[in-house]
Design an enzyme around this catalytic site. Sequence first.
Site, mmCIF file in Angstrom:
data_model
loop_
_atom_site.group_PDB
_atom_site.id
_atom_site.type_symbol
_atom_site.label_atom_id
_atom_site.label_comp_id
_atom_site.label_asym_id
_atom_site.label_seq_id
_atom_site.Cartn_x
_atom_site.Cartn_y
_atom_site.Cartn_z
ATOM 1 N N ASP A 197 -58.981 36.254 2.782
ATOM 2 C CA ASP A 197 -59.381 37.593 3.217
ATOM 3 C C ASP A 197 -58.735 38.598 2.252
ATOM 4 O O ASP A 197 -58.142 38.204 1.235
ATOM 5 C CB ASP A 197 -59.037 37.836 4.699
ATOM 6 C CG ASP A 197 -57.562 38.098 4.955
ATOM 7 O OD1 ASP A 197 -56.742 37.968 4.010
ATOM 8 O OD2 ASP A 197 -57.213 38.437 6.099
ATOM 9 N N CYS A 237 -54.591 34.246 3.948
ATOM 10 C CA CYS A 237 -54.712 35.580 4.537
ATOM 11 C C CYS A 237 -53.360 36.263 4.332
ATOM 12 O O CYS A 237 -52.563 35.806 3.507
ATOM 13 C CB CYS A 237 -55.176 35.530 5.995
ATOM 14 S SG CYS A 237 -54.013 34.830 7.178
ATOM 15 N N THR A 283 -50.614 36.549 6.248
ATOM 16 C CA THR A 283 -49.494 35.688 6.633
ATOM 17 C C THR A 283 -49.832 34.204 6.557
ATOM 18 O O THR A 283 -48.931 33.369 6.627
ATOM 19 C CB THR A 283 -49.112 35.955 8.100
ATOM 20 O OG1 THR A 283 -50.280 35.700 8.902
ATOM 21 C CG2 THR A 283 -48.638 37.385 8.302
ATOM 22 N N HIS A 309 -47.682 12.743 5.933
ATOM 23 C CA HIS A 309 -47.817 12.460 7.367
ATOM 24 C C HIS A 309 -49.112 12.999 7.983
ATOM 25 O O HIS A 309 -49.673 12.363 8.864
ATOM 26 C CB HIS A 309 -46.634 13.079 8.144
ATOM 27 C CG HIS A 309 -45.332 12.388 7.881
ATOM 28 N ND1 HIS A 309 -44.183 12.681 8.576
ATOM 29 C CD2 HIS A 309 -44.992 11.417 6.983
ATOM 30 C CE1 HIS A 309 -43.191 11.920 8.132
ATOM 31 N NE2 HIS A 309 -43.653 11.150 7.161
ATOM 32 N N HIS A 341 -49.103 7.250 11.215
ATOM 33 C CA HIS A 341 -49.633 8.616 11.095
ATOM 34 C C HIS A 341 -51.147 8.633 11.324
ATOM 35 O O HIS A 341 -51.693 9.581 11.874
ATOM 36 C CB HIS A 341 -49.275 9.204 9.737
ATOM 37 C CG HIS A 341 -47.802 9.237 9.505
ATOM 38 N ND1 HIS A 341 -46.952 10.004 10.272
ATOM 39 C CD2 HIS A 341 -47.016 8.543 8.649
ATOM 40 C CE1 HIS A 341 -45.705 9.815 9.869
ATOM 41 N NE2 HIS A 341 -45.716 8.924 8.893
HETATM 42 C C1 RB5 Z 1 -55.287 41.372 7.845
HETATM 43 O O1 RB5 Z 1 -54.755 42.661 7.828
HETATM 44 C C2 RB5 Z 1 -54.277 40.381 8.395
HETATM 45 O O2 RB5 Z 1 -54.191 40.506 9.759
HETATM 46 C C3 RB5 Z 1 -54.660 38.969 7.996
HETATM 47 O O3 RB5 Z 1 -54.690 38.877 6.601
HETATM 48 C C4 RB5 Z 1 -53.738 37.855 8.450
HETATM 49 O O4 RB5 Z 1 -52.414 38.102 8.090
HETATM 50 C C5 RB5 Z 1 -53.878 37.432 9.847
HETATM 51 O O5 RB5 Z 1 -53.228 36.500 10.331
#
Ligand code: RB5
Length: 142
Positions: A8, A63, A65, A96, A131
């Site tokens: 994203d 993304c 995080t 695993h 596993h």
């Molecule tokens: C987008 O702003 C953010 O929420 C997305 O990239 C991600 O971190 C969501 O888990």
Amino acid sequence: MKIAIAADHGGFELKEALKQHYADLDLIDLGTYSADSVDYPDYAQKVARAILSEQADLGILICGTGIGISIAANRYKGIRAALLYSAEAARLAKAHNNANILVFGGRTMAVDDVINRIDTFMQTSYEGGRHQRRLNKLDIME
Ligand code: RB5
């Protein structure tokens, strides 16, 4: 090996850096193609479908995080998306879990660390045995 990669807007920069670093690999870029705001489930879906349809052997998702896009990808039966927060996690995700999608946080991880984790994953072999019994259970969960 074909690798499907998508992100994203929170992972766009890291995706571009990985494409540059792994220019010799067979990478299929499924978007996003700019830093404009998009919804991470749409990109999780693109990579999950590429793996499940065998258009790609491995996926990379990013993304901000890595959390939202991991949650989304793991909703697909047969997908084992692993958020790789360390090199040891990367090794174990292959040994695993036989993960088929590697997930990273574009806003929480450094490019060099991510490259080290991808290399570690690719240099590791799946151990099978006990596993595999556990992986089999994943695909019959409701
Ligand atoms: C987008 O702003 C953010 O929420 C997305 O990239 C991600 O971190 C969501 O888990």
